[in-house]
Design a protein around this motif. Structure first.
Motif, PDB file in Angstrom:
ATOM      1  N   ALA A  60     -22.747 -34.103 -15.564  1.00 42.16           N
ATOM      2  CA  ALA A  60     -24.117 -33.885 -16.027  1.00 42.16           C
ATOM      3  C   ALA A  60     -25.072 -34.947 -15.498  1.00 42.16           C
ATOM      4  O   ALA A  60     -26.290 -34.704 -15.431  1.00 42.16           O
ATOM      5  CB  ALA A  60     -24.150 -33.865 -17.551  1.00 42.16           C
ATOM      6  N   ARG A  61     -24.536 -36.107 -15.123  1.00 38.37           N
ATOM      7  CA  ARG A  61     -25.388 -37.169 -14.569  1.00 38.37           C
ATOM      8  C   ARG A  61     -25.567 -37.042 -13.060  1.00 38.37           C
ATOM      9  O   ARG A  61     -26.148 -37.926 -12.441  1.00 38.37           O
ATOM     10  CB  ARG A  61     -24.798 -38.541 -14.930  1.00 38.37           C
ATOM     11  N   GLN A  62     -25.064 -35.946 -12.480  1.00 43.57           N
ATOM     12  CA  GLN A  62     -25.205 -35.705 -11.034  1.00 43.57           C
ATOM     13  C   GLN A  62     -25.888 -34.351 -10.830  1.00 43.57           C
ATOM     14  O   GLN A  62     -25.336 -33.439 -10.213  1.00 43.57           O
ATOM     15  CB  GLN A  62     -23.825 -35.713 -10.351  1.00 43.57           C
ATOM     16  N   PRO A  63     -27.118 -34.186 -11.336  1.00 40.80           N
ATOM     17  CA  PRO A  63     -27.730 -32.848 -11.370  1.00 40.80           C
ATOM     18  C   PRO A  63     -28.015 -32.251  -9.999  1.00 40.80           C
ATOM     19  O   PRO A  63     -28.137 -31.030  -9.872  1.00 40.80           O
ATOM     20  CB  PRO A  63     -29.026 -33.080 -12.159  1.00 40.80           C
ATOM     21  N   SER A  65     -26.020 -32.282  -7.388  1.00 37.61           N
ATOM     22  CA  SER A  65     -24.791 -32.061  -6.633  1.00 37.61           C
ATOM     23  C   SER A  65     -24.458 -30.579  -6.537  1.00 37.61           C
ATOM     24  O   SER A  65     -24.886 -29.757  -7.357  1.00 37.61           O
ATOM     25  CB  SER A  65     -23.631 -32.808  -7.285  1.00 37.61           C
ATOM     26  N   SER A  66     -23.645 -30.236  -5.535  1.00 38.82           N
ATOM     27  CA  SER A  66     -23.157 -28.855  -5.402  1.00 38.82           C
ATOM     28  C   SER A  66     -22.259 -28.486  -6.577  1.00 38.82           C
ATOM     29  O   SER A  66     -22.266 -27.345  -7.049  1.00 38.82           O
ATOM     30  CB  SER A  66     -22.395 -28.697  -4.087  1.00 38.82           C
ATOM     31  N   LEU A  67     -21.467 -29.447  -7.051  1.00 39.09           N
ATOM     32  CA  LEU A  67     -20.562 -29.171  -8.175  1.00 39.09           C
ATOM     33  C   LEU A  67     -21.351 -28.869  -9.445  1.00 39.09           C
ATOM     34  O   LEU A  67     -20.993 -27.962 -10.208  1.00 39.09           O
ATOM     35  CB  LEU A  67     -19.623 -30.355  -8.386  1.00 39.09           C
ATOM     36  N   ALA A  68     -22.440 -29.620  -9.692  1.00 35.68           N
ATOM     37  CA  ALA A  68     -23.280 -29.337 -10.859  1.00 35.68           C
ATOM     38  C   ALA A  68     -23.962 -27.982 -10.713  1.00 35.68           C
ATOM     39  O   ALA A  68     -24.104 -27.232 -11.684  1.00 35.68           O
ATOM     40  CB  ALA A  68     -24.300 -30.444 -11.047  1.00 35.68           C
ATOM     41  N   ARG A  69     -24.372 -27.644  -9.510  1.00 34.48           N
ATOM     42  CA  ARG A  69     -24.995 -26.337  -9.264  1.00 34.48           C
ATOM     43  C   ARG A  69     -24.065 -25.189  -9.639  1.00 34.48           C
ATOM     44  O   ARG A  69     -24.487 -24.169 -10.185  1.00 34.48           O
ATOM     45  CB  ARG A  69     -25.363 -26.246  -7.786  1.00 34.48           C
ATOM     46  N   ASP A  70     -22.760 -25.355  -9.364  1.00 33.59           N
ATOM     47  CA  ASP A  70     -21.789 -24.277  -9.569  1.00 33.59           C
ATOM     48  C   ASP A  70     -21.066 -24.368 -10.909  1.00 33.59           C
ATOM     49  O   ASP A  70     -20.147 -23.578 -11.166  1.00 33.59           O
ATOM     50  CB  ASP A  70     -20.770 -24.275  -8.423  1.00 33.59           C
ATOM     51  N   ARG A  71     -21.453 -25.297 -11.764  1.00 34.43           N
ATOM     52  CA  ARG A  71     -20.835 -25.403 -13.085  1.00 34.43           C
ATOM     53  C   ARG A  71     -21.226 -24.191 -13.919  1.00 34.43           C
ATOM     54  O   ARG A  71     -22.390 -23.819 -14.003  1.00 34.43           O
ATOM     55  CB  ARG A  71     -21.293 -26.677 -13.775  1.00 34.43           C
ATOM     56  N   VAL A  72     -20.230 -23.571 -14.582  1.00 36.18           N
ATOM     57  CA  VAL A  72     -20.515 -22.379 -15.377  1.00 36.18           C
ATOM     58  C   VAL A  72     -20.375 -22.616 -16.880  1.00 36.18           C
ATOM     59  O   VAL A  72     -20.988 -21.901 -17.680  1.00 36.18           O
ATOM     60  CB  VAL A  72     -19.630 -21.188 -14.946  1.00 36.18           C
ATOM     61  N   ARG A  73     -19.567 -23.584 -17.296  1.00 34.88           N
ATOM     62  CA  ARG A  73     -19.428 -23.867 -18.724  1.00 34.88           C
ATOM     63  C   ARG A  73     -18.606 -25.134 -18.909  1.00 34.88           C
ATOM     64  O   ARG A  73     -18.034 -25.676 -17.963  1.00 34.88           O
ATOM     65  CB  ARG A  73     -18.776 -22.703 -19.471  1.00 34.88           C
ATOM     66  N   VAL A  74     -18.512 -25.571 -20.147  1.00 31.75           N
ATOM     67  CA  VAL A  74     -17.682 -26.717 -20.497  1.00 31.75           C
ATOM     68  C   VAL A  74     -16.378 -26.212 -21.113  1.00 31.75           C
ATOM     69  O   VAL A  74     -16.336 -25.166 -21.761  1.00 31.75           O
ATOM     70  CB  VAL A  74     -18.416 -27.658 -21.480  1.00 31.75           C
ATOM     71  N   LEU A  75     -15.298 -26.963 -20.867  1.00 31.10           N
ATOM     72  CA  LEU A  75     -14.001 -26.722 -21.491  1.00 31.10           C
ATOM     73  C   LEU A  75     -13.566 -27.996 -22.191  1.00 31.10           C
ATOM     74  O   LEU A  75     -14.095 -29.079 -21.917  1.00 31.10           O
ATOM     75  CB  LEU A  75     -12.951 -26.353 -20.437  1.00 31.10           C
TER      76      LEU A  75
END
Length: 387
Positions: A60-63, A65-75
């Motif tokens: 969440a502190r890397q807004p 980033s490509s990984l943050a862009r593709d985040r769909v939910r929390v587990l």
């Protein structure tokens, strides 16, 4: 404290969703709820990339980033939120209650010793129990969920890890194993697998350990970890580019997150000799969730000491109560589980750890730590893309 979810929002549920997508639905553990629309059932290839130590709070502190862009939910992870327990849950599709791996250090009654599970050797020294054959292989054996998948399966790990006793024991009967060196080669292996000719569906498990390693050494917010995250993020985007046109879904997640500690937030058992005298075994489990095996007749003194001397920085709970409350997951239960969670569990406050020191061990030196029940340790992202 955040109890991990096994009802629809945790790593075990992610694996149940994957099992259902590959014709191996679980009769014990539900799929993700709500389940993101990822197209798992239709994709020719599904890649699950485990990025050890990538917590959702960190992402969440890397807004940008490509990984943050593709985040769909929390587990959520599992309890304890540590590599040995969580990776075994991902591999088997079972919670710790079901697979019986309860921390980095476990008292393994069958060996009569406190054991480092992933290296699979005694806590002190460089020996390995794998020299005891075939019994050691039977102790490590955990059937992977992908043995039941209606798919061709692959396991992709660092070259130094791919042939360890633990890896061999949990890879399964059918998966092809691949070693790699570095992120570039990891990406190349994954693209090559996805582009191999053939009509059968494929499942690929991939593991990257370095973010966790650097967090332990330097701390979660260190420059070394920031640089490592950027490298992973670049590799993710390049992987998506390389998978174009392959009908692949790629999932990214982690086994746990981390939280920083400091020497002044470290409880050393050597500074509490009265407490140490009450223990029948060294501390097991994790510095953030330590299993205590008590000497007979010491329980009341143990409770009083923890309440009066540790109460402001360390909670204490009966292991049986945590088990009953669902921290280790639902039934069915591994037959050796209760021998592996001690009598009581010490749960240090956020940023605190508790550590003992045996003959031959160095001073505790980790900065980033995990294993506890804080949101920083428990919450991991689910990242997904279909190039």
């Amino acid at each position: 404290m955040d109890r991990p979810s096994y009802e629809g929002s945790g790593l075990v549920n992610l694996m149940a969703s994957l099992g259902r997508a590959f014709g191996a639905a679980s009769s014990h553990y539900p799929a993700l709820d709500p389940e993101p629309e990822l197209g798992l059932e239709e994709a020719r290839t599904v890649i699950l990339w485990i990025m050890d130590g990538l917590g959702d709070h960190y992402l969440a502190r890397q807004p940008g980033s490509s990984l943050a862009r593709d985040r769909v939910r929390v587990l959520t992870s599992v309890f304890p939120a540590t590599t040995s327990a969580a990776l075994t849950s991902i591999i088997t599709g079972r919670p710790p209650r079901g697979h019986g791996v309860t921390g980095w250090f476990m008292y393994v009654h069958e060996l009569g010793a406190v054991t480092a599970w992933l290296p699979f050797g005694p806590r002190v020294g460089k020996g390995q129990w794998s020299s005891i054959e075939p019994e050691s292989a039977e102790l490590l054996q955990r059937d992977p969920i992908w043995d039941r998948f209606q798919a061709e399966t692959h396991v992709v790990q660092p070259s130094w890890l791919v042939d360890t006793p633990y890896s061999r024991a949990v890879t399964g009967r059918y998966a092809r194993r691949h070693g790699y060196q570095g992120l570039d080669e990891l990406r190349e292996v994954l693209v090559r697998i996805a582009r191999e000719p053939g009509r059968q569906r494929r499942f690929v498990y991939a593991y990257w350990p370095d973010l966790d390693t650097l967090s332990h050494q330097h701390g979660v917010d260190s420059a070394a970890v920031r640089d490592q995250f950027r490298s992973i993020d670049i590799a993710w985007q390049r992987l998506l580019d390389g998978l174009q046109g392959t009908d692949t879904v790629i999932l990214g997640t982690a086994d746990h997150g981390l939280i920083d500690t400091a020497p002044e937030r470290t409880l050393y058992l050597g500074d509490h000799p009265e407490l140490a005298e009450m223990l029948a075994l060294p501390l097991c489990g994790e510095p953030r969730a330590a299993y205590c095996y008590l000497r007979p007749g010491t329980e009341l003194d143990f409770q009083s000491y923890c309440r009066e001397r540790l109460g402001t920085v360390c909670q204490v709970a009966r292991s049986e109560e945590l088990l009953a409350a669902g921290w280790f997951g639902p039934m069915p239960e591994h037959p050796k589980l209760r021998r592996r969670i001690g009598d009581w569990v010490l749960l240090p406050a956020d940023g605190w750890v508790i550590k003992d020191r045996l003959v031959g061990e160095g001073r505790f030196a980790q900065v980033g730590v995990h294993g506890g029940a804080s949101a920083s340790e428990q919450w991991v992202p689910l990242i997904a893309a279909r190039p």
